[in-house]
Design a protein around this motif. Structure first.
Motif, PDB file in Angstrom:
ATOM      1  N   ASP A 197       0.825  -1.206   0.000  1.00 38.04           N
ATOM      2  CA  ASP A 197       0.000   0.000   0.000  1.00 38.04           C
ATOM      3  C   ASP A 197       0.862   1.261   0.000  1.00 38.04           C
ATOM      4  OD1 ASP A 197      -2.276  -1.524  -0.032  1.00 38.04           O
ATOM      5  OD2 ASP A 197      -2.736  -1.279   2.104  1.00 38.04           O
ATOM      6  N   GLU A 198       2.008   1.214   0.673  1.00 31.98           N
ATOM      7  CA  GLU A 198       2.914   2.362   0.665  1.00 31.98           C
ATOM      8  C   GLU A 198       3.477   2.598  -0.735  1.00 31.98           C
ATOM      9  OE1 GLU A 198       7.083   3.918   2.769  1.00 31.98           O
ATOM     10  OE2 GLU A 198       5.909   2.330   3.717  1.00 31.98           O
ATOM     11  N   VAL A 199       3.848   1.511  -1.400  1.00 33.93           N
ATOM     12  CA  VAL A 199       4.349   1.620  -2.774  1.00 33.93           C
ATOM     13  C   VAL A 199       3.270   2.197  -3.689  1.00 33.93           C
ATOM     14  CG1 VAL A 199       5.131   0.322  -4.795  1.00 33.93           C
ATOM     15  CG2 VAL A 199       6.030  -0.240  -2.525  1.00 33.93           C
ATOM     16  N   MET A 200       2.055   1.671  -3.593  1.00 34.13           N
ATOM     17  CA  MET A 200       0.975   2.128  -4.470  1.00 34.13           C
ATOM     18  C   MET A 200       0.591   3.573  -4.174  1.00 34.13           C
ATOM     19  SD  MET A 200       0.778  -0.408  -6.380  1.00 34.13           S
ATOM     20  CE  MET A 200      -0.599   0.049  -7.436  1.00 34.13           C
ATOM     21  N   SER A 201       0.732   3.992  -2.925  1.00 29.75           N
ATOM     22  CA  SER A 201       0.449   5.381  -2.576  1.00 29.75           C
ATOM     23  C   SER A 201       1.407   6.323  -3.297  1.00 29.75           C
ATOM     24  CB  SER A 201       0.562   5.572  -1.061  1.00 29.75           C
ATOM     25  OG  SER A 201       0.358   6.930  -0.707  1.00 29.75           O
ATOM     26  N   ASP A 202       2.679   5.934  -3.366  1.00 30.26           N
ATOM     27  CA  ASP A 202       3.660   6.756  -4.073  1.00 30.26           C
ATOM     28  C   ASP A 202       3.397   6.745  -5.581  1.00 30.26           C
ATOM     29  OD1 ASP A 202       4.860   7.350  -1.681  1.00 30.26           O
ATOM     30  OD2 ASP A 202       6.888   6.901  -2.369  1.00 30.26           O
ATOM     31  N   VAL A 203       3.023   5.587  -6.125  1.00 34.24           N
ATOM     32  CA  VAL A 203       2.697   5.509  -7.554  1.00 34.24           C
ATOM     33  C   VAL A 203       1.510   6.420  -7.858  1.00 34.24           C
ATOM     34  CG1 VAL A 203       1.889   4.014  -9.416  1.00 34.24           C
ATOM     35  CG2 VAL A 203       3.630   3.184  -7.818  1.00 34.24           C
ATOM     36  N   MET A 204       0.508   6.414  -6.989  1.00 38.53           N
ATOM     37  CA  MET A 204      -0.663   7.272  -7.174  1.00 38.53           C
ATOM     38  C   MET A 204      -0.271   8.746  -7.172  1.00 38.53           C
ATOM     39  SD  MET A 204      -4.062   7.584  -4.746  1.00 38.53           S
ATOM     40  CE  MET A 204      -3.075   8.211  -3.373  1.00 38.53           C
ATOM     41  N   ARG A 205       0.595   9.118  -6.234  1.00 39.03           N
ATOM     42  CA  ARG A 205       1.036  10.514  -6.153  1.00 39.03           C
ATOM     43  C   ARG A 205       1.790  10.932  -7.414  1.00 39.03           C
ATOM     44  NH1 ARG A 205       5.803  12.317  -4.923  1.00 39.03           N
ATOM     45  NH2 ARG A 205       6.479  10.309  -4.056  1.00 39.03           N
ATOM     46  N   LEU A 206       2.626  10.045  -7.938  1.00 36.38           N
ATOM     47  CA  LEU A 206       3.411  10.349  -9.134  1.00 36.38           C
ATOM     48  C   LEU A 206       2.559  10.396 -10.396  1.00 36.38           C
ATOM     49  CD1 LEU A 206       6.468   8.031  -8.387  1.00 36.38           C
ATOM     50  CD2 LEU A 206       6.551  10.524  -8.486  1.00 36.38           C
ATOM     51  N   SER A 207       1.571   9.502 -10.480  1.00 28.22           N
ATOM     52  CA  SER A 207       0.777   9.385 -11.709  1.00 28.22           C
ATOM     53  C   SER A 207      -0.422  10.319 -11.743  1.00 28.22           C
ATOM     54  CB  SER A 207       0.293   7.944 -11.881  1.00 28.22           C
ATOM     55  OG  SER A 207      -0.677   7.610 -10.890  1.00 28.22           O
ATOM     56  N   GLY A 208      -0.920  10.706 -10.542  1.00 25.88           N
ATOM     57  CA  GLY A 208      -2.115  11.537 -10.484  1.00 25.88           C
ATOM     58  C   GLY A 208      -3.394  10.758 -10.744  1.00 25.88           C
ATOM     59  N   GLN A 209      -3.313   9.430 -10.741  1.00 25.57           N
ATOM     60  CA  GLN A 209      -4.488   8.606 -10.998  1.00 25.57           C
ATOM     61  C   GLN A 209      -5.408   8.542  -9.779  1.00 25.57           C
ATOM     62  OE1 GLN A 209      -1.723   5.336 -12.356  1.00 25.57           O
ATOM     63  NE2 GLN A 209      -3.550   4.749 -13.524  1.00 25.57           N
ATOM     64  N   GLU A 210      -6.678   8.329 -10.044  1.00 24.19           N
ATOM     65  CA  GLU A 210      -7.632   8.028  -8.980  1.00 24.19           C
ATOM     66  C   GLU A 210      -7.369   6.596  -8.511  1.00 24.19           C
ATOM     67  OE1 GLU A 210     -12.439   7.232  -8.439  1.00 24.19           O
ATOM     68  OE2 GLU A 210     -11.692   8.276 -10.228  1.00 24.19           O
ATOM     69  N   TYR A 211      -7.388   6.386  -7.203  1.00 27.53           N
ATOM     70  CA  TYR A 211      -7.113   5.062  -6.649  1.00 27.53           C
ATOM     71  C   TYR A 211      -8.406   4.315  -6.351  1.00 27.53           C
ATOM     72  CZ  TYR A 211      -5.392   1.368  -3.593  1.00 27.53           C
ATOM     73  OH  TYR A 211      -5.116   0.139  -3.031  1.00 27.53           O
ATOM     74  N   VAL A 212      -8.411   3.026  -6.679  1.00 25.06           N
ATOM     75  CA  VAL A 212      -9.558   2.166  -6.403  1.00 25.06           C
ATOM     76  C   VAL A 212      -9.077   1.013  -5.533  1.00 25.06           C
ATOM     77  CG1 VAL A 212     -11.407   0.766  -7.392  1.00 25.06           C
ATOM     78  CG2 VAL A 212     -10.512   2.726  -8.673  1.00 25.06           C
ATOM     79  N   ASP A 213      -9.672   0.854  -4.350  1.00 25.82           N
ATOM     80  CA  ASP A 213      -9.210  -0.165  -3.409  1.00 25.82           C
ATOM     81  C   ASP A 213      -9.836  -1.529  -3.708  1.00 25.82           C
ATOM     82  OD1 ASP A 213      -7.771  -1.247  -1.334  1.00 25.82           O
ATOM     83  OD2 ASP A 213      -9.217  -0.656   0.218  1.00 25.82           O
ATOM     84  N   MET A 214      -9.547  -2.020  -4.900  1.00 28.19           N
ATOM     85  CA  MET A 214      -9.949  -3.366  -5.298  1.00 28.19           C
ATOM     86  C   MET A 214      -8.985  -3.822  -6.388  1.00 28.19           C
ATOM     87  SD  MET A 214     -13.375  -2.683  -7.639  1.00 28.19           S
ATOM     88  CE  MET A 214     -13.659  -4.413  -7.934  1.00 28.19           C
TER      89      MET A 214
END
Length: 222
Positions: A197-214
């Protein structure tokens, strides 16, 4: 011959055609094992990571990409192996374990291993929940994880299209994540989830994508 042509002609041509914008390249360590963990929008995501990285990047691909016959099949196989693809049969009960062990061997050799924690391409451009394989690899090998955002690759090769289009893409690399504090805990599912989840949080911040928890596979099935 195919490998020589790809290295000397095709790879430089791709850099000229796509003119990728690269940000944070200094975040990739010059030596030692590194996991590049990127979002997954298109088939061309992994090749783009290898195209811009300062060191060779290895990633997994379907073994069918290198088993074709004739000139076309040989050229296709040469391209994928040249850009760092390691063919693996990922189907069946043993597919996941084989993929994990292959990544482990790459990292234990001190190389860079590229991975898309979502496990499959996003069905709608959003960022989906990561699989914990990235965390297991980091803890088993001591590799740092460099989050990576690929932006615009879905326009290069939209889903269902065989031929790529010319479109400029952006590749952003975040600061390395060191998870050595969790050494020896690669079988603790809560630790694995927290790391992922920490890795994906950083990817989300870098990409600007909306995150979906599934998981993306569940979203595709629905």
């Amino acid at each position: 011959m195919f490998r020589f042509l790809i290295n000397t002609l095709l790879v430089p041509l791709l850099r000229v055609l796509y003119r990728p914008r690269v940000e944070g390249i200094e975040n990739i360590p010059a030596t030692g094992p590194v996991i590049l963990a990127g979002n997954h929008l298109a088939f061309s995501d992994s090749p783009f990571m290898t195209l811009v990285a300062p060191r060779p990047v290895f990633f997994l691909g379907k073994d069918e990409y290198v088993t074709g016959r004739g000139i076309k099949g040989r050229a296709k196989a040469a391209f994928f192996t040249t850009v760092g693809m390691i063919p693996v049969d990922r189907d069946g009960a043993r597919g996941g374990a084989a993929a994990l062990m292959t990544g482990r061997r790459v990292l234990e050799d001190g190389q860079i291993f590229g991975i898309h924690p979502e496990g499959t391409r996003s069905p709608d451009g959003r960022l989906y929940r990561g699989r914990t394989g990235v965390a297991r690899l980091a803890l088993m090998t001591g590799a740092v994880v460099v989050p990576c955002a690929l932006i615009g690759t879905e326009r290069v090769q939209p889903a269902g299209k065989k031929l790529p289009r010319i479109h400029r893409v952006t590749i952003r690399f975040g600061a390395p994540l060191d998870f050595s504090r969790y050494e020896g805990m690669d079988r603790d599912r809560y630790v694995l989830r927290a790391i992922t989840d920490e890795v994906m949080s950083d990817v989300m911040r870098l990409s600007g994508q909306e995150y979906v928890d599934m998981y993306a596979t569940k979203a595709k099935a629905a």
